[in-house]
Design an enzyme around this catalytic site. Structure first.
Site, PDB file in Angstrom:
ATOM      1  CG  ASP A  61      -2.073   0.870   1.041  1.00  0.00           C
ATOM      2  OD1 ASP A  61      -1.948   2.119   0.834  1.00  0.00           O
ATOM      3  OD2 ASP A  61      -3.424   0.549   1.071  1.00  0.00           O
ATOM      4  CB  SER A  68     -12.045  10.225   5.495  1.00  0.00           C
ATOM      5  OG  SER A  68     -10.731  10.030   4.676  1.00  0.00           O
ATOM      6  CG  ASN A  69      -8.181   6.233   5.492  1.00  0.00           C
ATOM      7  OD1 ASN A  69      -7.100   6.516   5.593  1.00  0.00           O
ATOM      8  ND2 ASN A  69      -8.939   6.553   4.350  1.00  0.00           N
ATOM      9  CG  LEU A  70      -9.503   6.623  11.584  1.00  0.00           C
ATOM     10  CD1 LEU A  70      -9.328   7.519  12.800  1.00  0.00           C
ATOM     11  CD2 LEU A  70      -8.570   5.529  11.717  1.00  0.00           C
ATOM     12  CG  ASN A 130      -5.812   2.901  -9.945  1.00  0.00           C
ATOM     13  OD1 ASN A 130      -5.667   2.636 -11.046  1.00  0.00           O
ATOM     14  ND2 ASN A 130      -5.960   4.405 -10.010  1.00  0.00           N
ATOM     15  CB  CYS A 189     -14.651   5.397  -0.919  1.00  0.00           C
ATOM     16  SG  CYS A 189     -14.357   3.726  -0.947  1.00  0.00           S
ATOM     17  CB  CYS A 250      -8.838 -11.646 -23.119  1.00  0.00           C
ATOM     18  SG  CYS A 250      -8.052 -10.844 -21.595  1.00  0.00           S
TER      19      CYS A 250
END
Length: 256
Positions: A61, A68-70, A130, A189, A250
């Site tokens: 990550d 705001s993640n909490l 993403n 989000c 594909c």
């Protein structure tokens, strides 16, 4: 590999399940899961993967914790704001079960590093937000012969699927979404919102599907359900399952 008495005790509730048993628990202990994203999906997923005794976890990550993640990323606290998610997630696992091997990578997956990041994985669990990254990861899983668990959430809806596009008769993630998302543009989000409990549900579900992949050939629970997209609607609530067809055109998996 025999489980030590303390590990037998820790995983006793797994081992007594006929669908999992001792052989299944040993398979989990041998597994290496690469988790892309330690946020809304990754936070609950890594808790249950660690709880299942996955022997090795690589956590990737590039973000730091924001306030705001909490609301949904429950392994973090207010004192973690501004700190790297991958490092915090690895530290959580080390406190939870020191016997597990954990590696934190602070960075974003890209074409130049993806093969190095995924090397040695039993399965990859992609919970990033993403599309471009998801497609890079999927294409690399196809070329490297690695199973992929893909999970996503938005608002009140979530979806989880297992892919094995390196198999001649199985679709990959690109077969599902096509080529239109090979850019960084996607819904987020922040723009659309997400119910925190949905992240918990889908992250746990993703962990369950990852475990299915690991247990293939080792336990009755090991049915990977390749190419089955499970879509959960939190408003109804309800779950429906769709079969994804392999795209003969594909560019990632059609030639395999």
């Amino acid at each position: 590999m025999a489980l030590s008495p303390d590990r037998l005790s820790r995983f006793a509730r797994h081992i007594v399940l006929p669908e999992l048993g001792g052989a299944g628990q040993v398979a989990l202990a041998h597994a290496h899961v690469v988790l892309i994203g330690c946020g809304g999906i990754g936070s609950p997923a890594l808790q249950y993967l660690a709880g299942a005794g996955i022997g090795q976890l690589t956590l990737i990550d590039s973000d730091t914790v924001e306030g705001s993640n909490l609301q949904r990323q429950t392994i973090f606290t207010a004192t973690d704001i501004g700190k790297p998610k991958a490092e915090l997630a690895a530290e959580w696992i080390r406190h939870f079960d020191p016997a597990l091997k954990t590696r934190a990578i602070i960075g974003r997956v890209g074409g130049e590093n993806v093969a190095q990041f995924l090397e040695g994985a039993t399965v990859v669990l992609d919970g990033c937000d993403n599309f471009a990254t998801r497609l890079i990861v999927s294409d690399s899983c196809v070329s490297m012969g690695i199973p992929l668990t893909s999970a996503a959430i938005s608002r009140f809806q979530g979806q989880v699927a297992n892919f094995a596009g390196y198999m001649p008769d199985q679709p990959c993630y690109r077969c599902f979404v096509g080529d239109a998302f090979d850019t960084d543009d996607c819904d987020t989000c922040a723009a659309d919102g997400v119910l925190g409990a949905m992240a918990g549900m889908m992250g746990s579900f993703a962990a369950m599907q990852t475990i299915r992949v690991i247990l293939e050939g080792h336990a009755a629970l090991g049915d990977p359900q390749w190419g089955k997209l499970h879509v959960f609607d939190g408003m109804k609530p309800g779950l429906r399952t769709l079969s994804i067809a392999k795209d003969p055109a594909c560019r990632a998996c059609s030639s395999r």
